[in-house]
Scaffold this active site. Structure first.
Site, short mmCIF file in Angstrom:
data_model
loop_
_atom_site.label_atom_id
_atom_site.label_comp_id
_atom_site.label_asym_id
_atom_site.label_seq_id
_atom_site.Cartn_x
_atom_site.Cartn_y
_atom_site.Cartn_z
N LYS A 96 27.57 -47.16 -14.83
CA LYS A 96 27.37 -48.58 -14.49
C LYS A 96 27.16 -48.70 -12.97
O LYS A 96 27.91 -48.09 -12.19
CB LYS A 96 28.58 -49.40 -14.93
N SER B 262 29.80 -57.52 -18.33
CA SER B 262 28.83 -57.17 -17.32
C SER B 262 28.25 -55.76 -17.47
O SER B 262 27.22 -55.46 -16.86
CB SER B 262 29.49 -57.28 -15.95
N SER C 105 34.38 -57.10 -19.76
CA SER C 105 33.06 -56.51 -19.50
C SER C 105 32.81 -55.13 -20.05
O SER C 105 31.68 -54.63 -19.96
CB SER C 105 32.81 -56.48 -17.99
#
Lengths: 440, 67
Positions: A79, A147, A171
């Site tokens: 990420k 996210s 997330s």
């Protein structure tokens, strides 16, 4: 089933025995990524040669008789809020940035175990709620969540075996749930956070999105550890999650606390499906009992803490960088800056009392059981509702999302299990018991 | 153990306080999305402030040795 669809342990064994080379393993996933990427847009930095060079080093180690580690040659997504040496950390907002000089704690642990960085996955801006460009692999008209949007989309699309996520509200688990993957957020302090761009320091967790409970266990076994550069890091001993999961899958049926307020907040189809799973678990011998917690208070406390801390973390950034396109983050930073200290401290006091109550509950049950998300994946103007993941992030206790079938449009349902503080391996054992019987 | 409900007027009071603070800090014209954030936040603050705390027993996480 090909090697690419096997577990992490089996994949590493295949690489070490030269059934397949690390280069071939990585190439196979790169082909999957390239086929899917025009639709799901999960990767922000993808440089195939760089990953192949790393994979070749793993093959060279094996040829020289050196053990590359328990994740030998397995590629993973990072990420884009984690630093990974040689890759820029653009946080879903910076148009350009210099490559990071060193790895974050989590990436370093994985590389030391033989895993290969495939590239950086799309995040919403600074891991907050401005939606990303990524799309859901089960239905591109829907969000993959956020996210950790690219991590969820890529693992859910089976184009990478696992990817890193972070969770400040929901997330990691939410994208996993929307995309049909497994999402695991360990206990706060279990995985060091140095090298991760923060959102709200007392809430931020590192987590993983992967394809099975056994894979989550294999990952936590290598990622867990004390990080001297993270003030919240805790000196846990070895997790031994893989062994615990393996020994427990045919063990005693678990005791599950079904959180009624979570079902009240969920859509009809989601609530019905996850209730069906609870009923099926009871028929298999599990103790399944309804319990109640003040979900509204948990969410209110989480919001006050998150907005206060996010405002503190990002006020300078949003003030000094007007060129960044982060409208929702800007609004949140301004709102958070107006919270009086008295309110933040009262929320913090309540947070501790809530933690004690949930801890007492989890002495009577192996896990709290609830839907992972309030509905299947919504349309992409939003990253979805974090209200069923955020309470456990607030309390810092481990939680995991498992697929639980799909609706008539193919959108995944997902069940969530929540464990006691520090009891990550025990939670994974319960999750494996459920996965083996009910995860589809 | 926990409050079942609280006076809904507390949300309005909190919102008015936040709105006044926002205007005095950031100007009369609110940026896009801020008003909705203030509304959501005022509900959270009202819920938090309506819940009684014991100043001795309810030690904050910040100062507790939980971790």
């Amino acid at each position: 089933m090909t090697v690419h669809d096997s577990s992490l342990v089996e994949m590493a064994a295949a690489v070490k025995s030269r059934e397949i080379s690390a280069v071939e393993l990585v190439q196979g996933f790169q082909e999957r990524i390239q086929a899917l990427e025009p639709t799901i847009k999960a990767w922000v930095t993808f440089e195939p040669e760089k990953a192949l060079n790393d994979a070749k080093r793993v093959d060279d180690d094996i040829a020289a008789g050196r053990d590359p580690g328990p994740l030998a040659g397995i590629p993973f997504g990072v990420k884009d809020v984690f630093d990974a040496s040689g890759y820029p950390t653009r946080c879903g907002a910076y148009p350009e940035r210099e490559p990071a000089a060193r790895d974050s704690f989590a990436v370093a642990r994985l590389r030391d175990s033989g895993a290969v960085v495939m590239g950086k996955t799309v995040t919403t801006a600074f891991a907050f709620v401005d939606p990303s460009i990524s799309r859901n692999p089960k239905n591109p008209a829907r969000t993959p969540g956020g996210s950790s949007a690219g991590s969820g989309a890529s693992v859910g699309g089976n184009s990478i075996p696992f990817a890193l996520g972070t969770q400040t509200a929901g997330s990691t688990l939410r994208p996993a749930a929307y995309c049909g993957a497994v999402g695991f957020k360990p206990t706060y302090g279990r995985i060091g956070r140095s090298g991760i761009t923060p959102l709200a320091m007392s809430l931020d967790h590192a987590g993983v999105i992967c394809r099975s409970v056994a894979d989550a266990a294999a990952l936590i076994d290598v990622m867990s550890g004390f990080d001297p550069a993270d003030p919240a890091s805790r000196a846990f001993g070895p997790v031994n999650a893989s062994a615990t999961v393996q020994n427990g899958e045919n063990g005693p049926a678990p005791r599950l606390a079904v959180l009624t307020e979570a079902f009240d907040r969920s859509s009809g189809p989601m609530a019905t499906r996850i209730r069906e799973v609870a009923d099926a678990a009871r028929r298999e011998g599990a103790v399944v009992e309804d319990v109640s917690l003040p979900l509204d208070l948990l969410l209110a406390v989480q919001r006050v803490v998150m907005l206060s801390e996010a405002s503190s973390a990002h006020r300078d950034l949003t003030t000094n960088h007007p060129e960044l396109n982060v409208p929702r983050l800007r609004a949140v930073v301004r709102a958070g800056s107006l919270i009086p200290a008295e309110v933040y401290l009262r929320a913090d006091r309540l947070r501790r009392r809530l933690a004690v109550e949930v801890d007492l509950l989890l002495r009577r049950y192996d896990a709290i059981f609830l839907p992972s998300v309030t509905s299947t994946a919504p349309t992409p103007e939003t990253t979805g509702d974090p209200s069923l993941q955020a309470p456990w992030t607030l309390l810092g206790i481990p939680s995991i999302s498992l697929p639980a079938g799909a609706d008539s449009d193919g959108l995944p349902f997902a069940m969530q299990l929540v464990g006691a503080d520090g009891e990550d391996a025990a939670l994974l054992r319960t999750a494996r018991w459920m996965e083996k019987r009910f995860s589809l | 153990m926990w409050s079942d409900s609280f006076d809904a007027r507390l949300v309005t009071i909190q919102y008015e306080r936040l709105l006044a603070a926002a205007k005095s800090t950031y100007g009369e014209e609110l940026m896009e999305g801020l008003d909705q954030n203030l509304k959501d936040l005022s509900a959270s603050i009202a819920r938090v402030m309506a819940e009684p705390v014991d100043p001795v027993v309810d030690m904050p996480v910040l100062t507790a040795s939980k971790r």
